[in-house]
Design an enzyme around this catalytic site. Structure first.
Site, short mmCIF file in Angstrom:
data_model
loop_
_atom_site.label_atom_id
_atom_site.label_comp_id
_atom_site.label_asym_id
_atom_site.label_seq_id
_atom_site.Cartn_x
_atom_site.Cartn_y
_atom_site.Cartn_z
N SER A 257 0.79 -1.16 0.11
CA SER A 257 0.15 -0.02 0.04
C SER A 257 0.96 1.24 0.03
O SER A 257 1.73 1.45 -0.96
CB SER A 257 -1.07 -0.04 1.14
OG SER A 257 -1.91 0.64 0.85
N LYS A 261 4.07 2.15 -2.41
CA LYS A 261 4.71 3.24 -3.08
C LYS A 261 5.68 3.52 -3.02
O LYS A 261 6.66 3.90 -3.96
CB LYS A 261 3.78 4.47 -2.89
CG LYS A 261 2.05 4.31 -2.99
CD LYS A 261 1.06 5.45 -2.56
CE LYS A 261 -0.17 5.39 -1.96
NZ LYS A 261 -1.19 4.64 -2.88
N TRP A 348 -10.38 0.33 -4.92
CA TRP A 348 -9.45 1.86 -4.43
C TRP A 348 -8.29 1.71 -5.02
O TRP A 348 -7.82 2.76 -5.33
CB TRP A 348 -9.40 1.72 -2.86
CG TRP A 348 -9.10 3.05 -2.32
CD1 TRP A 348 -8.08 3.30 -1.53
CD2 TRP A 348 -9.85 4.31 -2.47
NE1 TRP A 348 -7.92 4.51 -1.09
CE2 TRP A 348 -9.11 5.35 -1.68
CE3 TRP A 348 -10.78 4.88 -3.25
CZ2 TRP A 348 -9.51 6.53 -1.52
CZ3 TRP A 348 -11.33 6.15 -3.14
CH2 TRP A 348 -10.50 6.94 -2.24
N HIS A 398 -7.71 -5.62 0.54
CA HIS A 398 -6.50 -4.87 0.53
C HIS A 398 -5.73 -5.32 1.75
O HIS A 398 -6.02 -5.14 3.01
CB HIS A 398 -6.86 -3.48 0.84
CG HIS A 398 -5.72 -2.69 0.69
ND1 HIS A 398 -5.02 -2.33 -0.47
CD2 HIS A 398 -5.23 -1.80 1.76
CE1 HIS A 398 -4.04 -1.30 -0.14
NE2 HIS A 398 -4.15 -1.08 1.28
#
Ligand code: GTR
Length: 420
Positions: A257, A261, A348, A398
């Site tokens: 998540s 990044k 998302w 997620h």
């Protein structure tokens, strides 16, 4: 002439693929810039031209317009062993917690790095390096692991409600860090609390490692928190390089998540990471921004104004005006493999957008004579597409699960064995 890849409706490359049921109509037509061509330039066809002209130009655009420029010169790093347990995890691991002291401008920032190496191995092992969300003590339950003294995020799943870590949270994140599984494959795990590098809230860039640079005025391209985390991952590599705990030539950077990044950014910046793993990193990570599916730039920049540089906020609701998209960012890791994972229910993060970034990085891998992803057909749940790069999507929500780790560990195992 500027070549654009025009993509109509759903997904050009995956038009006959098993599309997710919620996808399709909601994705507008969009075009993607060519990774082999900088804006305003001509496409290049040789690796030399790409490496000398195009790659540095893209990299600089991503720094100026998205993640910010890292002003990291002049930082002194000292590494000290803070705690050691040679018989951790029922004798499976040699556990070390080391303090990385970062000093500049009369200021000090301490980052504690947990290093777990398999006991059985008689030589330095490969390692997975990644940041955790709430403290090393949440990864493994060992009474000697330090509890962060500063701010930690509130997390109901860990029982943190007052931004303070405590011994009650020991081992509470171990589902995301299946250490026995990792160690049993002869792989080391290295992790640090992201908040030791920069706490994850908008404080005007005074705390964390940004504080070491308080003498430098900030502008539209000054680094944000994701860049600070990525820079911290490189300092962890510096510390590993100076010791013989792990085999520095076989280190994967991994993150989930927001840490996914940061892992991707670290992989772009630091070629010492021989594999780059970005799990469900979504918007501002692996997912294409121009698909405008799931999290949008306006949402991410409003909810997390400290993650990217100020310039990136000017693209809110103007995704198509970005000079790049994330497939180009992924391609900056080439020729090293990139591994991306999605979860079916994680709309998302836009699973197809994560897949397509990897697929559309192919032209750059081809310049290296490598087949990035062998095809652009989006896999069904619990399926994968594997070539020199790797994509998988699993059922569920997620998260970073043991299933995800097994995929990454298996890929890394064969990659490193072949390189032996
Ligand atoms: C969400 C954010 C995502 C992702 C996620 C996470 O709130 O919108 O971009 O990074 O947090 O890090 O868990």
């Amino acid at each position: 002439m500027h070549t654009l890849l025009i993509i109509t409706g759903i997904v050009m490359a995956a038009s006959n693929a098993s599309a997710l049921p919620y996808d399709g109509a909601q994705v507008p037509d969009y075009s993607l810039p060519d990774p082999l061509q900088i804006p305003g330039g001509n496409p290049v066809s040789t690796l030399d031209a790409w490496e000398s002209l195009v790659k540095p130009a893209w990299r600089s655009l991503f720094e100026q317009e998205m993640y910010g420029i890292i002003p990291a010169e002049g930082v002194r790093l000292t590494v000290d062993l803070a705690y050691e347990n040679p018989n951790a995890i029922d004798g499976l691991a040699h556990l070390r917690e080391v303090r990385l002291r970062l000093e500049r401008n009369g200021k000090v920032q301490d980052v504690y790095m947990l290093v777990l190496t398999p006991k059985q191995s008689d030589r330095a092992t490969p390692a997975f390096v990644g940041l955790n969300f709430a403290g090393n003590h949440t990864v493994v339950d060992d009474p000697g692991i330090r509890i962060p003294s500063g701010w930690v995020p509130n997390r109901r799943d860990l029982g943190i409600e007052d931004n303070r870590a405590s011994s009650a949270h020991r081992g509470k994140m171990n589902r995301r860090w299946p250490v026995r599984q990792i160690l049993s494959r002869g792989v080391s795990l290295v992790t640090a609390y992201s908040g030791d590098i920069d706490p994850d809230f908008d404080d005007g860039f005074t705390n964390g490692v940004h504080g070491l640079f308080s003498d430098r005025p900030r502008d539209r391209s000054s680094w944000g928190t994701l860049a600070a985390w990525a820079w911290g991952l490189s300092r962890m590599m510096d510390a590993l390089e100076d010791h013989s705990w792990v085999d520095i030539s076989r280190v994967a950077v991994i993150g989930h998540s927001r840490m996914g990044k940061a892992a991707l950014l670290a992989g772009v910046i630091d070629s010492r990471f021989s594999l780059v793993i970005s799990n469900q990193s979504g918007c501002g990570g692996a997912a294409l921004s121009r698909r405008r599916f799931g999290e949008r730039l306006k949402q991410i920049n409003s909810n997390f104004p400290h993650w990217f540089c100020e310039a990136f906020h000017t693209y809110n609701a103007r995704e198509s005006e970005l000079p790049f998209d994330q497939h180009i960012f992924v391609s900056l890791v080439a020729p090293r493999p990139v591994l991306i994972g999605s979860a079916e229910e994680d709309r998302w993060a836009d699973p197809q957008g994560e897949f397509l970034s990897l697929y559309h990085a192919n032209p750059v891998y081809r310049l290296y004579g490598l087949e990035g992803l062998p095809h652009g057909q989006f896999p069904t749940a619990n399926g994968e597409v594997a070539g020199h790069n790797f994509y998988h999507i699993r059922e569920g929500r997620h998260d970073l699960t043991e299933y995800d780790w097994v995929q990454y560990l298996s890929f890394a195992g064969s990659f490193w064995n072949e390189a032996d």
